[in-house]
Structures are given as C-alpha cells and as structure tokens.
Design an enzyme around this catalytic site. Structure first.
Site, mmCIF file in Angstrom:
data_model
loop_
_atom_site.group_PDB
_atom_site.id
_atom_site.type_symbol
_atom_site.label_atom_id
_atom_site.label_comp_id
_atom_site.label_asym_id
_atom_site.label_seq_id
_atom_site.Cartn_x
_atom_site.Cartn_y
_atom_site.Cartn_z
ATOM 1 C CB CYS A 2 -1.464 2.728 5.342
ATOM 2 S SG CYS A 2 0.473 2.868 4.817
ATOM 3 C CB SER A 363 0.124 -15.300 10.122
ATOM 4 O OG SER A 363 -0.745 -15.275 9.045
#
Length: 638
Positions: A2, A363
C-alpha cells in the site's frame, strides 16, 4: 502492499485540510490502486491507498481498533501474523478480521512500542493512539518498505511512503541539502540518513519514531541490529541442511496471499533457489518470469529457461532491446530523488511483465549482502591480505604514489586497470571499502564540484557514513564489517529502493524471502569462511543448493542485471548529455564545473575513457531537479 500518508499536530489541534490529505494520499495511487481511505480528527490525519493482498474484503484502512481509540495505516506484509494473533488471543484479545493489519493494532495495545519485536515481515506503518495522544511510526528491520517524514517546525509533522506525497504539502521547502549531492555522486543514491530535500528525512531501517502531544525533538530509535560474529556452529554438511530448511521456511511464509503469486527468475543463483524451493511447496506450477536482451552479452534468459524447465514452471520471458532507455523519465517520476543504478530499467520491465499475470512476485534479493556474494568482497579481502603484510607508511609511500601516477585505462584489459587497486591498498581498511563501493571516486568529485558547492558542503565527506559504520560494526573481521555496512547502507539505499519503486510503479508487490530477518541473522552468524571461501562467495548457500540447481547455474560467473549505458552515451544519449552543459537545472545550480563535465562527456564519447556512470548520474539528477521543481541556486544561497 500500500501507500500511506499522514499528519500530526503536536502543539495545537489544527486539522489537516481534507483536500491536502487526499492529495498526499492519492499521489500514491500506484502503490494502492484498489481503494483509498481517510481518517481526520482534530490535530491528526491518516490516508491510505490499498493494493489488496490478504483479507481482501476486511482489510480496509485506515483501520480502527475495536473501541475506535487506535487507528493504523500500514504498508507491507506481516508473514507471521497468524502466530502473533494466537499469542494475542491467549492474552484475551478479540479479532474480527483475518488481517495482518488488525494484528499490528492489537500488538500495539498489548506491547506498545515493543510490538515491532514480534513482527516478521516488511512494513512501514503509522499508529495513532488517541488516548495517549501519540503517533507511532515504524519501519522494518532491513528497510524493504520506505517512509519519509518532515517536521515542519511549527509543531506540525507529515509523513508518506514516498517523497512525492510530502511535496503535496503547501509550502514545503524545496531547498536542497548540499551534502546529499556529495552522497549521491559518491554512492549513486542518497542513503537513508539524508534526503535530497533538507526539510525531509527518512526513517532508517530497523527504527521507530514516537511523537507525543506537547513534546518536540523526537528522534528515531533503533530496535534491531545484526552481528557478523561467527556464533553459528556446526559442520558444513549440517549447516547446509539447516540453511536449506531456513530458506524453505522463509519462502513458505511469503506464499501466503489471497491473490496470484509468482517469482522473478533471472537465472542467477538466488532467484533460481527461490523458484526451486517454491516448486516444492505448492501444488501448481510456479509462475515465473524473466527479461532477456537482444545482445547476448547482457542476456541470461537461457539460464532462466534451464531452471524453468527443470521445475516445470509456467514461465514467461520477454526480450527487450538493449537500447531500452525510453524509461528514463518514467524512472525519474518513480524515484523522486535521483537514483543512478541503471539496473532499475530492467527491474521495471520484469515487474511490468510479472504484473500481467500476478499481484505478488518473490525475488532473490538479499543473499549477496548476507552471504558475501558480490565480486567486490573477494577483491577487497585480497587487498586486505596485502594491507596486512605491509606497514601503513610503506603502503602510502609506494602504493599511494603508484595510484596517483597510474593512468585511468578504462579502455584496456582488466589486468592493466590497476589504478583503483593501488589507491585502495594505500588506504586504511574502511576507507578502501568505501573506495570500492563508490560510484564516482573522490578525485573525480573534487574536480566536478564547484568551489561554491564545496563551501556549502563544508568539509563533509560521503565516505564517513561507510567508514564509521564499518568501524562500529559488531563483526569479527573486515569481511563482516564490509557486509554489515552494505546491509545498513547499500541494501536499503540502493537494492531495496530499486525493487520497491519499480515494482510499486506497476502496482506489484515484491517479496524478498532471502531477507527474512531471522534467516539473515543466522547467515550473518556463520563463520566467514562459510560465506567466502577460496574466492567463492555464498559458499555455503551454493553447497546447500547443489541438490536443487545445476552446477552451471551455481558456479557460473555472476552477471548482474546490466544495461549498456556506456554504449548509449556514445550513441543515442550523447546529445542529451551534451545539452546538460547549457540551460539545464544542473548547469544553473552552480554546483558543478560544467567545463570539466563536458570534457568527461567528450572523452567518453570518443572512447578515450569510460565516464558512463558519471554521465548517468548527472542525467538522473537533472530529471529529479526538474520533477521536484527544486531551486538549487536558492538552496545553496540560503
């Protein structure tokens, strides 16, 4: 994931105008395109943009406590929220939602400022406690999520996930911190102890900040640290098994989501390890993606496809041209502050590709810093052996002279480019490592900076941040000290900033399992020869992954996410750089000797020297100054 923004008046009960709070929040819409929310009361305001990941129906923010006395805005994910919730339920806390945000609220009510010690995840959040008239800000231990703030000097305080949110505050000073210019050209980014704008600060990684009504002068408080002290014991075989188990747990925690999850797959060791472990934890094929280049010298897609085939992933690859510099202006807008790591371009492209099919992507970032994977660690320790065998006087006399006299042979084979090595051997250990990580060396910055900028800097030297951090590091040897400094400075300032801004620019949540703080603490505690052995970085990690990954992946030379900026500045971008000499923000700033800069650009264009990183830095700075509507000359005169 967010975007958050907010306001607190510590002296009076001035309410933030609704249009201002809305503007501060909505400029972060890329971080949260799924909805927005606001809370305003006398003296306080909170804004939130939501990217729905967990508890899609019930996780709306700002979120109140059950009695309405506590409000929170939160950016990030708490991976152990269900475990913390059970602990809180045992203490009598009642929950209405299946949300990690509500767990933070109740953790605050139970433990106050110590709530952060319970949280395992990536986060930046703000809690407003009406009863205590207190605003509490927190940032995760390693700095995955950002948080900017400004004390406006009249009792009012503002904050936001990105600098652009604060710029929506009317009258915020755009004056530049001249020391940030020194830092930027030294590092290629502005570390977390500074901001390009002198009126703005960043909450450092692993810190909290508590603001109370009627008080002023609050300072960030560190709540976490890490030690490279060799306290982890065991045989290499046993430790490799434990490392695998810890990595698997970190990956498993980051698979929790109510939306599709995928992974970046570059074909390097770390992303390949993450994909391999993911494949063993889920019943469906891993959604993996990679970016390839049309130049074989920069392309790793073949290695990524090897892993994709081995683990039968649902793999998507896209080839982009190595002349993909059209993103420059997009990146300027995404980063706000100047950011000169050119690998941000392919990172943006792979995030863009991932977002077409998933909302969350794992990742492989973090293992190089924690497990000594960068080539510079090996070179640095080789230099350390030379430094340790010679007196300081002899090193400075012999190697210092060689470093000054040796030409900068950028065009020559690597074995003849010894200038930097000679310079480093003449220095002490901490200064030499700063020299290794510096983008534009001291000698170049000294010639590039104008006399007026030097006066404004007032003797400040960017290397102090690294040398002080290394000398104070809780580490057993210089390798650990170098890694500690990288985790504290380079990781949040460069790597995590790059991944956050590029992924969030396309509304993608990136998760880094190899930066789980419990895993990183354990890896840092390994003996140094299990991190770097025989010139092989990430030694134990590679041994642990041998059953999962082929040797040609584990032990091939590290490529990195490179782009050919050296070639761009001899071709398509040459005129754009040349134009900086006149009529640009950087030329008008008075900060630089533009005659010297033009000479560097000409030498690069002719092939006599490689000044590509300096040219890229100047180009990105020009973009940031224009985007921020900064007033450099006025700032220096102030």
């Amino acid at each position: 994931m967010c975007g958050i923004a907010g306001y607190f008046d510590q002296r009076e009960h001035r309410t933030i105008p609704e249009p201002v709070l809305r503007a501060m929040t909505d400029i972060l819409a890329h971080r949260g395109p799924d909805g927005s929310g606001f809370y305003r009361a006398p003296g306080v305001g909170l804004g939130h943009r939501r990217l729905s990941i967990i508890d899609i129906a019930g996780g709306v923010q700002p979120m109140p406590s059950e009695d309405g006395k506590v409000q929170i805005v939160f950016n990030g994910e708490i991976y152990n929220f269900r475990e913390v919730r059970k602990e809180l339920q045992a203490l009598g806390h009642v929950f209405r939602r299946d949300s990690d945000t509500e767990v933070i609220i109740e953790a605050w009510r139970a433990w106050g400022e110590a709530c952060v010690d319970k949280l395992r995840g990536m986060f930046a959040f703000a809690i407003w406690d009406e009863g205590a008239r207190m605003l509490f800000l927190a940032r995760d231990r390693l700095g995955v999520k950002p948080l900017y703030y400004a004390d406006l000097g009249d009792g009012r305080f503002i904050f936001g996930s990105e600098l652009k949110a604060l710029l929506k505050w009317p009258g915020l000073s755009r004056a530049i911190d001249p020391r940030a210019i020194e830092d930027y050209f030294a590092y290629g980014y502005i570390p977390d102890d500074k901001c390009l704008l002198s009126a703005v600060s960043k909450l450092p990684a692993g810190h909290t900040l508590t603001l109370r009504w009627g008080q002023s002068g609050a300072k960030p408080r560190a709540y976490w640290d890490i030690a490279f002290d060799g306290h982890v014991k065991g045989t290499p075989e046993a430790l490799a098994e434990e490392l695998t188990a810890r990595m698997r747990e970190a990956v498993a925690l980051r698979l929790v989501a109510d939306v599709p999850v995928g992974a970046f797959l570059s074909g390097g060791v770390d992303s390949s390890a993450v994909v391999a472990l993911m494949a063993g934890l889920i019943d469906t094929p891993v959604n993996s993606c990679s970016i390839g280049f049309d130049d074989p010298a920069y392309d790793e897609t073949g290695h990524a496809e090897t892993i994709a085939k081995r683990y039968a992933t649902h793999h998507r690859a896209r080839t982009v041209t190595t002349d993909d510099y059209g993103l420059i202006d997009t990146l300027v807008q995404a980063f706000d502050e100047p950011f000169a790591d050119a690998s941000a371009l392919p990172t943006y492209r792979v995030s863009e590709l991932a977002r077409e099919t998933v909302t969350v992507a794992l990742s492989g970032d973090g293992a190089d810093e924690a497990m000594a994977g960068y080539r510079r660690y090996r070179l640095y320790m080789n230099e350390e052996r030379v430094r340790g065998s010679l007196s300081a006087g002899l090193r400075q006399s012999v190697f210092g002279r060689l470093g000054r006299a040796w030409p900068k042979l950028d065009w020559a084979p690597r074995m003849f480019r010894a200038k930097s090595t000679f310079e480093a051997i003449a220095m002490d250990s901490a200064e030499a490592y700063f020299h290794a990580v510096s983008v534009t060396p001291d000698r170049i910055r000294s010639r590039l900076f104008s006399d007026s900028l030097k006066r404004e800097i007032g003797g400040y030297w960017a290397g102090t941040l690294y040398t002080d951090t290394m000398r104070a590091a809780p580490a057993d040897d210089m390798l650990g000290r170098a890694q500690y400094a990288d985790l504290k400075v380079w990781l949040p300032g460069d790597i995590l900033t790059k991944v956050d801004r590029t992924s969030m620019a396309v509304s993608l949540e990136a998760r880094e399992p190899l930066l789980d703080h419990e895993l990183v603490s354990w890896m840092a505690g390994l003996p140094s020869d299990l991190r770097l052995r025989g010139g092989e970085g990430k030694w134990l990690l590679k041994k642990a992954m041998e059953p999962y990954l082929p040797r040609e992946i584990l032990y091939r030379r590290k490529m990195g996410f490179s782009v050919p900026i050296d070639r761009w500045f001899r071709g398509a971008l040459a005129d754009r750089v040349a134009a900086l000499a006149n009529g640009s923000n950087v030329a008008g700033s008075g900060w630089f000797d533009m005659t010297y800069f033009s000479a560097c650009a000409a030498a690069h264009r002719s092939g006599r020297a490689d000044h590509s990183r300096l040219l890229w830095q100047m180009l990105m700075l020009e973009g940031s100054l224009a985007a921020l509507a900064a007033t450099p000359a006025a700032a220096l005169a102030a």
